[in-house]
Design an enzyme around this catalytic site. Structure first.
Site, short mmCIF file in Angstrom:
data_model
loop_
_atom_site.label_atom_id
_atom_site.label_comp_id
_atom_site.label_asym_id
_atom_site.label_seq_id
_atom_site.Cartn_x
_atom_site.Cartn_y
_atom_site.Cartn_z
N CYS A 172 30.36 25.23 44.76
CA CYS A 172 31.50 25.16 44.46
C CYS A 172 31.86 23.34 44.29
O CYS A 172 33.14 22.81 43.96
CB CYS A 172 32.50 25.99 44.13
SG CYS A 172 32.91 27.67 42.59
N HIS B 101 39.49 22.50 43.85
CA HIS B 101 38.65 23.56 43.07
C HIS B 101 39.52 24.84 42.89
O HIS B 101 40.77 25.48 43.07
CB HIS B 101 37.82 23.60 44.17
CG HIS B 101 37.07 25.51 43.44
ND1 HIS B 101 36.76 25.07 42.13
CD2 HIS B 101 36.66 26.09 44.23
CE1 HIS B 101 35.94 26.15 42.24
NE2 HIS B 101 35.58 27.02 43.31
N ASN C 112 36.94 29.55 36.87
CA ASN C 112 36.64 29.17 38.49
C ASN C 112 35.22 27.87 37.33
O ASN C 112 33.74 29.64 37.08
CB ASN C 112 36.01 30.18 39.16
CG ASN C 112 35.80 29.14 40.53
OD1 ASN C 112 34.60 27.73 40.24
ND2 ASN C 112 34.90 29.72 41.22
N1 ACO Z 1 40.87 44.10 37.75
C1 ACO Z 1 41.66 45.20 38.33
N2 ACO Z 1 40.90 45.86 39.69
C2 ACO Z 1 40.37 44.43 40.73
C3 ACO Z 1 39.63 44.21 39.93
C4 ACO Z 1 40.42 43.13 38.41
N3 ACO Z 1 38.97 42.57 37.97
N4 ACO Z 1 39.07 43.12 40.71
C5 ACO Z 1 39.15 43.83 41.97
N5 ACO Z 1 40.11 44.58 41.65
C6 ACO Z 1 40.40 45.90 42.59
C7 ACO Z 1 39.75 45.73 44.09
O1 ACO Z 1 39.40 46.70 43.86
C8 ACO Z 1 40.99 46.59 44.52
O2 ACO Z 1 41.18 47.69 44.53
P1 ACO Z 1 40.95 49.06 46.12
O3 ACO Z 1 42.66 48.96 46.66
O4 ACO Z 1 41.26 50.53 45.19
O5 ACO Z 1 40.09 49.02 46.38
C9 ACO Z 1 41.56 45.96 44.66
O6 ACO Z 1 41.59 44.89 43.10
C10 ACO Z 1 42.08 45.24 45.43
O7 ACO Z 1 41.17 44.10 45.81
P2 ACO Z 1 41.10 42.28 46.67
O8 ACO Z 1 39.52 42.56 46.94
O9 ACO Z 1 42.09 43.00 47.64
O10 ACO Z 1 41.75 41.82 45.44
P3 ACO Z 1 42.45 40.69 46.13
O11 ACO Z 1 44.01 40.43 45.82
O12 ACO Z 1 41.72 39.66 47.15
O13 ACO Z 1 42.01 39.34 44.66
C11 ACO Z 1 39.45 38.26 44.56
C12 ACO Z 1 40.20 39.65 44.47
C13 ACO Z 1 41.27 37.32 42.80
C14 ACO Z 1 38.29 38.71 43.83
C15 ACO Z 1 40.50 37.17 45.82
O14 ACO Z 1 39.87 38.10 46.96
C16 ACO Z 1 39.61 35.89 45.72
O15 ACO Z 1 39.88 35.16 44.50
N6 ACO Z 1 38.95 35.58 46.45
C17 ACO Z 1 37.77 34.37 46.18
C18 ACO Z 1 37.52 34.35 45.44
C19 ACO Z 1 36.48 32.94 45.67
O16 ACO Z 1 37.25 32.20 45.58
N7 ACO Z 1 35.17 32.42 45.07
C20 ACO Z 1 34.74 31.22 44.10
C21 ACO Z 1 34.51 31.06 45.37
S1 ACO Z 1 33.45 29.09 45.14
C22 ACO Z 1 32.00 29.58 44.48
O17 ACO Z 1 30.96 28.65 45.16
C23 ACO Z 1 31.57 29.93 42.86
#
Ligand code: ACO
Length: 356
Positions: free
Chosen positions: A125, A265, A295
């Site tokens: 990214c 980004h 994304n």
């Molecule tokens: N729908 C419903 N629930 C979900 C989903 C979903 N799509 N995804 C995860 N959950 C659940 C999890 O299982 C977890 O449940 P639990 O507490 O029972 O275990 C709960 O939601 C909370 O999960 P978290 O991972 O703590 O949620 P968070 O608020 O951190 O959001 C997210 C998750 C959106 C992935 C966030 O961590 C994020 O944006 N991270 C950065 C990701 C990113 O930017 N990646 C791209 C990198 S760039 C590249 O090079 C491709």
């Protein structure tokens, strides 16, 4: 951390300015409501945790190079430049049509350019921020008069659609810019880039490369799809985006107070808001379109830049900061003093999208 174009006193004689922009996204729109019918998630969870409301999906018939080629043609049209004038093509992607040849080679053929230098940059990214810096160096050194820089990805083809923690986050698209030399006090003023392979397993595709080639076992375990430790990536992103943007600004004697528009980004609206807060930027100085595209990896920053220009958010002389982070781990920021007079530019569809 690699820094480029150190501060103003040692300015190069030539600087690179953006003279054309174009983007291309697939027509197929998939909303959170569509996703909640096929994945164990809810439209509300996706919207509140990420800011994403819909994304574009390429499907089987549209490839990364097709989107990149269309974005490049749109950028050439916006710049009113023939493909025959392009001296080099740099494509940022990690989801090329093939392991090789490069996507840049396919774009070279697609736009009908001469047999010029063409290659890909793999920084996930952060790819466009890296590629823009490289393209600018071709202009600054006098090695090229016209450089095409493309960011293109179709990461939805690399998703495990049963993994709700990744499959709701990504979309497909491409965008491109044309670089040419500009006034020495305008254009790309500074870049700051970084990488930390120690975080390579925080977001990666574990198999399908030469270490673990595709096998029945790989396919059964879906190891050829994106795996991510989301919360750890989140913490890294919030920290590094502000830091790298501030570092790049300091390289050209500027501070956050000088920023007219931040183009981050577009991974997660909460990451963007936290980074902007760390930089002390109010919301009207930050461009956000994550709600419509999700994304799009290397395409994310240039798509946002194209839309910001189209929306009239950037004017001649503005300080624009592009900032990205991604797998690798990688990160980077470019500081640009906008060199194009937008009021002089033709307002065509070339900065919007739609694969034609
Ligand atoms: N729908 C419903 N629930 C979900 C989903 C979903 N799509 N995804 C995860 N959950 C659940 C999890 O299982 C977890 O449940 P639990 O507490 O029972 O275990 C709960 O939601 C909370 O999960 P978290 O991972 O703590 O949620 P968070 O608020 O951190 O959001 C997210 C998750 C959106 C992935 C966030 O961590 C994020 O944006 N991270 C950065 C990701 C990113 O930017 N990646 C791209 C990198 S760039 C590249 O090079 C491709």
């Amino acid at each position: 951390m690699i820094t480029a174009r150190p501060s103003v006193p040692s300015q190069p004689v030539r600087r690179a300015g953006i003279v054309g922009l174009g983007m291309s996204v697939p027509d197929l729109v998939v909303s959170n409501y569509d996703l909640e019918k096929r994945v164990d998630t809810s439209a509300e969870w996706i919207r509140t945790r990420t800011g994403i409301q819909e994304r574009r999906i390429a499907g089987d018939s549209i490839t990364t190079s097709m989107l990149g080629t269309q974005a490049a043609l749109n950028a050439l049209r916006d710049a009113d430049i023939s493909s025959q004038s392009v001296d080099a093509i740099i494509c940022a992607t990690t989801s090329g049509d093939y392991l090789w040849p490069s996507t840049a080679c396919l774009i070279q053929q697609g736009i009908g350019a001469n047999p010029i230098c063409a290659f890909d940059v793999a920084a996930a990214c952060s790819g466009f921020v890296y590629a823009l810096d490289l393209g600018a160096q071709y202009i600054e050194s006098g090695r090229a008069e016209t450089v095409l820089v493309v960011g293109a990805d179709t990461l939805t083809k690399q998703l495990n659609w049963e993994d709700r923690s990744t499959c709701v986050l990504f979309g497909d698209g491409a965008a491109a810019v044309i670089l040419r030399s500009c006034n020495p006090d305008e254009g790309l003023l500074a870049t700051s880039l970084g990488a930390d392979g120690g975080g390579s397993e925080l977001i990666w595709i574990p198999a399908g490369g030469t270490k673990t080639p595709i096998s029945h076992c790989v396919l059964d375990k879906k190891l050829n799809t994106i795996q991510m430790r989301g919360p750890e990536v989140y913490k890294f992103a919030v920290k590094v985006m502000g830091e790298v943007a501030i570092d790049a600004l300091s390289r050209c004697g500027l501070t956050c107070a000088d920023v007219d528009l931040l183009i981050p980004h577009q991974a997660n609206i909460r990451i963007i808001q936290s980074a902007a807060e760390r930089m002390g930027l109010c919301q009207d100085r930050v461009f956000i379109n994550v709600e419509r595209y999700g994304n799009t990896s290397a395409a994310s920053v240039p798509i946002a830049l194209s839309e910001a220009v189209k929306a009239g958010r950037i004017q001649h002389g503005d300080i624009v900061v592009l900032v990205g982070f991604g797998a690798g781990l990688t990160w980077g920021a470019n500081v640009i003093r906008w060199s194009r007079d937008e009021s002089d530019c033709r307002k065509t569809d070339s900065t919007t999208g739609g694969l034609e």
